[in-house]
Design a protein around this motif. Sequence first.
Motif, PDB file in Angstrom:
ATOM      1  N   ARG A   1      -8.232   3.318 -13.009  1.00  0.00           N
ATOM      2  CA  ARG A   1      -8.302   2.885 -14.415  1.00  0.00           C
ATOM      3  C   ARG A   1      -8.182   4.070 -15.368  1.00  0.00           C
ATOM      4  N   LYS A   2      -8.688   5.192 -14.920  1.00  0.00           N
ATOM      5  CA  LYS A   2      -8.658   6.348 -15.817  1.00  0.00           C
ATOM      6  C   LYS A   2      -7.251   6.854 -16.072  1.00  0.00           C
TER       7      LYS A   2
ATOM      8  N   VAL B   1       0.857  -1.191   0.000  1.00  0.00           N
ATOM      9  CA  VAL B   1       0.000   0.000   0.000  1.00  0.00           C
ATOM     10  C   VAL B   1       0.891   1.238   0.000  1.00  0.00           C
TER      11      VAL B   1
ATOM     12  N   ARG C   1      -1.772   5.379  -8.191  1.00  0.00           N
ATOM     13  CA  ARG C   1      -2.708   5.803  -7.161  1.00  0.00           C
ATOM     14  C   ARG C   1      -2.627   7.317  -6.962  1.00  0.00           C
TER      15      ARG C   1
ATOM     16  N   ARG D   1      -8.262  11.786   0.200  1.00  0.00           N
ATOM     17  CA  ARG D   1      -9.469  11.360  -0.507  1.00  0.00           C
ATOM     18  C   ARG D   1      -9.436   9.869  -0.808  1.00  0.00           C
ATOM     19  N   TYR D   2     -10.618   9.332  -1.121  1.00  0.00           N
ATOM     20  CA  TYR D   2     -10.708   7.938  -1.525  1.00  0.00           C
ATOM     21  C   TYR D   2     -10.289   7.820  -2.987  1.00  0.00           C
ATOM     22  N   VAL D   3      -9.554   6.779  -3.294  1.00  0.00           N
ATOM     23  CA  VAL D   3      -9.156   6.564  -4.680  1.00  0.00           C
ATOM     24  C   VAL D   3      -9.944   5.385  -5.215  1.00  0.00           C
ATOM     25  N   SER D   4     -10.855   5.668  -6.138  1.00  0.00           N
ATOM     26  CA  SER D   4     -11.713   4.592  -6.636  1.00  0.00           C
ATOM     27  C   SER D   4     -10.998   3.783  -7.718  1.00  0.00           C
ATOM     28  N   ILE D   5     -11.478   2.571  -7.905  1.00  0.00           N
ATOM     29  CA  ILE D   5     -10.916   1.701  -8.942  1.00  0.00           C
ATOM     30  C   ILE D   5     -11.053   2.400 -10.302  1.00  0.00           C
ATOM     31  N   MET D   6     -12.212   3.018 -10.476  1.00  0.00           N
ATOM     32  CA  MET D   6     -12.447   3.747 -11.714  1.00  0.00           C
ATOM     33  C   MET D   6     -11.402   4.839 -11.896  1.00  0.00           C
TER      34      MET D   6
END
Lengths: 261, 669
Positions: free
Chosen positions: A193-194, A33, A72, A185-190
């Motif tokens: 991917r972007k 992580v 990330r 902040r939260y890092v989304s999978i989306m």
Amino acid sequence: MKILVLVKNVPEVAEAELEIDQGALDLEDLEMVVNEWDNYAVEEAVRITEASGGEVHLLTLGNEDDEDVLRRGLAMGAHAASHLCDEAFEGSDPATLARIFATAVKGGGYDLILTGVQSSDLGQASTGVLLAQELGLPHATMAIALEPGAGEVVVTRELENNTSEKVALPLPALVTVQSGINQPRYVSIMGIRKVRKMTIEQIQADDLGLAEEALGAAASMVDSQSLALPPMGEGAQMLEGGLDSLCDQAAAILREKGGLA
Amino acid sequence: MNPLRTPFWGVEWAWLFYLLAALALAALALGLWEKISLWAQGRRAAPVASHKHPLGAILADVFLGRRIWRGGASAGLMHLMLLWGFLGLFIGTCAVAVDHYLVSFLQGKVYLWFSAGLEVCGLLLVLGLVLAVARRWLLPVPRLERRPDDTLLPLWLLAVACGGFMVEAARLAATRPPWEAWSFLGYGLSGFFPSAQAARDLFPWLWWAHAIISLGFIAWLPWSKLAHAFAAPASLYLQGQPLAVLAVAAEEGELAALGLRHLLHLDACTRCGRCVEVCPVAQAGEPFSPRDLLRRARRQARLKYSPLYRLPWLRDRRQALLERDRAADWDVAWYCTTCRACLEVCPVQAAPIEMIRKLRAGLVEQGSAVPPQLMDTLEKLHRYGNPWVAKKGAKAGWAQGRDIPDLSKSGPEVDWLYFVGCTTSIDTRAQGMARALSDVFTHCGVSFGTLGKKEPCCGDIARRLGEQGLMEEQIETTQALLNKRDLTRIICTSPHCFDTIKKVHPLFSEEGLPLQVLHYSQMLHRLWQQGRMFFDHPLPLKVTYHDPCFLARHNRLVDEPRGLLRAMPGLELVEMADHGLNSLCCGGGGGRMWHEIPGQANLAVRRLEQAAATGAELVVTACPLCLIMLEDARKTGGFEDKFAIIDLSELAARALGLAAKDGEAQASA
Ligand code: SF4
Ligand code: SF4
């Protein structure tokens, strides 16, 4: 403002069962992580540029898998990332690392360099300060607030017992960031991917023009000798079995030792 | 004399009327155009698939208001009278226009029946309006709000209707045609005019008042909540839409974008408050209301999509309002437990569960308004495939000492995959379910295996929290494991895994996995029906059954669990006040299990109060989340000496004499 943040991929160990394999932590069952403090540093840098413009660059040193930590950070809003990836770097102590980073960073034109106070795996808390030394920059550690202004940054440093100190540093400067400075902040999978298609600059030892003797274990003054797991406490006894049998055993022990009247 | 209609009888300045009418129609058209162009953008955001809901049911919902009656006879009656009164008058007005401008047919008998028909419609409308006002102000219907337009709108319409009757009465009083009794209401009222001359003098005034009030109403119609007349039938029509799933490649912001159906929902909502009445969150006093959320979403959708807000002088205001709302998003996004109670009662199928998911998806994508505890949960889900522990391979612990085939590896064929689920495999209380079920299956000779420590999360939590990307990743991981051994028959412990694997997973497989997914209660019921399971250990207990939302409302499974309970010798089943499809949520769904929310109330305690009222000694449920929530509430709510909580799987094991090996059945009742 152009900001550089140093980030590091580390194993998450809080709830894991650790094992040592040939003098090193067995990473097999561990997740990598972003180093907690570095995460705060990235968030802080992104917030500064969101508020007043500029660019955030990320830099890490590690193997190929460690690219994740850069992706990330890019997903959080950083603009560019570089990856120091070469076997020759392995085994470097903080001073050597600082030298490698300094060579890579020189001429980047950064106004501010942020690192975490320390990394959670080795906890030396020295790479950041040593890098400031290498670059001849003023530095402040354990920042819990940053106020960038014209030509300077005012840093609130966390001291013992909830006291804090405010210092002003002329820019460019290096600051090591304490946890809790913000809420990352939260890092989304989306989100990750972007940024998949963004190119990450790969830097190898050759690109830096550093001699082999100046890198890795050969150049290091500190040599890691061994790694040990926490010793089992005196008198600790591990019970095994299902819930009922655990309870019975525990009750029996208590009774036996006079804990139950 | 041949009875016939007398248009513009004695009224001058007809041109002014036409001008006002044109203005009113322009306002109507503008309002409709705004709505339609707004809805059309939703179509772009998520295409509409062909739908399969039976047309008859939709027509019954629209024209008889079936779903409205369910909320009370006075509501049903009121709506029916308003709808048919309004419809009748609308058709009548169209007929008059046709008669006046195209073909004249309103004469003789036709005209007389036509007049009488209109009188009936007018009467229905007036009665409906009186009832509407009375319900809001006199009858105890607390779910109704009392906002200014809630009162103004019916009164306005009342003025339209009464004005119409007065105009008619004046004309009858002035001319006294021989057929006047056909217009029985106007005829009755015509007696109030002292003389024919007085009626003749008053007539133009009454006529103009009526015309202006009516035209004003027409102009207001699409901007008022009566716009539901257009949106609600469409919303009902689209209720059978499959779940909208957007590809991972979705562009920025698209995940939160509303589809046509959602935009229609927003305008279909009449703020009737049925959803608030049943929402466990709102009822427990937490600062959240599904109705307010919809109202807010409607405002946001307008700001985002309405062509009117593109006008230069509204643009700044739009930006400011959007910013303000964004800051407040957090306040409403995380309360909902996705229990579906609201949708069950909403007359127009508009209640906001999907909307909430969209809202969450937007927040997750943006990142900074995700509550830290949920962030931690999502990160655990991502890295470790479960929301509970930051440790790999934690999922097989419950099975220690049991010899269960691991289907993630190669090995002998089995009939069923037992999908244990995150909570059931990790939480110490819920693990009892897994042990009980595996014992029951073994006892009944069911050939089954699990995915061992490789079992992924099914994606439900990520989905409910709006983490679409993570959900897709988890579904892909699950399907890869299923495909490896051609596993298509699945039994789930948790109604949440059951719902997701059954409904959402197939959407992500190109070949459309031919999955057969059962909740364990269905499987046990089947085993019992087939005579493969015989409950031979009497349990002389009075029990009550708590329906998990995802079994009862989301999947209509209410009979199987009860069938099993009734089959257990000695058991007496008593029902709680809210049961079956009306079950009251335990509060553990929608991700609420994993974080604390400001103003949080203990939803499960409210549920157990109902349980206590039944006098049952045992509360049975069939979901690991319910089990944990109720078990906690039993302790914190002071129910410890009243009853125990047990899962149906554990109870079944006891009724089969499979004595709890290691304390799963803590229920000592
Ligand atoms: S969402 Fe449905 S139930 Fe709730 S207020 Fe609107 S119409 Fe009524
Ligand atoms: S799903 Fe349940 S908790 Fe969510 S808004 Fe509807 S009634 Fe309330």
